[in-house]
Write an enzyme that holds these catalytic residues in place. Sequence first.
Site, PDB file in Angstrom:
ATOM      1  N   GLU A  54      75.197  35.522  97.345  1.00 11.67           N
ATOM      2  CA  GLU A  54      73.942  35.509  96.586  1.00 11.67           C
ATOM      3  C   GLU A  54      72.864  34.811  97.413  1.00 11.67           C
ATOM      4  O   GLU A  54      73.056  33.674  97.860  1.00 11.67           O
ATOM      5  CB  GLU A  54      74.115  34.744  95.265  1.00 11.67           C
ATOM      6  CG  GLU A  54      75.035  35.413  94.257  1.00 11.67           C
ATOM      7  CD  GLU A  54      74.337  36.485  93.423  1.00 11.67           C
ATOM      8  OE1 GLU A  54      73.130  36.730  93.654  1.00 11.67           O
ATOM      9  OE2 GLU A  54      75.004  37.059  92.548  1.00 11.67           O
ATOM     10  N   HIS A  99      73.982  45.019  96.624  1.00 16.19           N
ATOM     11  CA  HIS A  99      74.552  45.306  95.306  1.00 16.19           C
ATOM     12  C   HIS A  99      74.068  46.673  94.800  1.00 16.19           C
ATOM     13  O   HIS A  99      74.831  47.429  94.193  1.00 16.19           O
ATOM     14  CB  HIS A  99      74.145  44.185  94.334  1.00 16.19           C
ATOM     15  CG  HIS A  99      74.973  44.133  93.095  1.00 16.19           C
ATOM     16  ND1 HIS A  99      74.707  43.258  92.066  1.00 16.19           N
ATOM     17  CD2 HIS A  99      76.066  44.834  92.712  1.00 16.19           C
ATOM     18  CE1 HIS A  99      75.596  43.448  91.104  1.00 16.19           C
ATOM     19  NE2 HIS A  99      76.428  44.397  91.469  1.00 16.19           N
ATOM     20  N   ASP A 133      69.294  44.657  93.225  1.00 17.30           N
ATOM     21  CA  ASP A 133      69.285  43.622  94.260  1.00 17.30           C
ATOM     22  C   ASP A 133      70.079  44.048  95.497  1.00 17.30           C
ATOM     23  O   ASP A 133      70.972  44.881  95.364  1.00 17.30           O
ATOM     24  CB  ASP A 133      69.814  42.291  93.692  1.00 17.30           C
ATOM     25  CG  ASP A 133      71.248  42.372  93.193  1.00 17.30           C
ATOM     26  OD1 ASP A 133      71.581  43.342  92.493  1.00 17.30           O
ATOM     27  OD2 ASP A 133      72.042  41.477  93.535  1.00 17.30           O
TER      28      ASP A 133
HETATM   29 ZN   LIG Z   1      73.834  41.437  92.349  1.00 17.58          ZN
END
Ligand SMILES: [Zn+2]
Length: 180
Positions: free
Chosen positions: A119, A158, A168
């Site tokens: 992330e 993603h 994203d």
């Molecule tokens: Zn994601």
Amino acid sequence: MSDWTIQNGVLQQAEYIHSPNADVRPDPNDISLLVIHNISLPPGQFGGGHVQSLFTNTLNPELHPFFREIYTLQVSSHLLIERSGKVIQFVPFHQRAWHAGKSAYKGRERCNDFAIGIEMESTDDSGCTAEQYRVLKGIVQLLVEHYPLLQPDALVGHSDIAPGRKTDPGAGFDWGQLQV
Ligand SMILES: [Zn+2]
């Protein structure tokens, strides 16, 4: 970052915060995909430590209306790279983190089974800081060297493995920054 190391699935240079949102991979040796995400909590705001709270099931729903919608989600990623470039690990790489959801890569479903999730603290439009890109590039190189099944081109967003459902890391993410 050439001195960064992985021991027992943990990046030694990261802060480690345990997430309960993880389990055993069907094949712990099959680590063959890297998935890049973005996250910011509340959306569009950086800092505050709320991502850590979400991934440890301690997000306070009273702090923000959006938190009320998501605080019961059981999610995690292996790594979070903050705006400063600081790295936090939540799940050892040989365990399955819960980041991709319903997904498929080259026809193979359930990407969490064989993926590492990273992330980036950013939004779809913001892109990342130079420090985030620098750290991410180093980590990608380290992971590719450490996990023999992980090919350098097995690096996706993603949105690539969950098209129509996820956007994203977004148009702001500069993939060119990861070129060796
Ligand atoms: Zn994601």
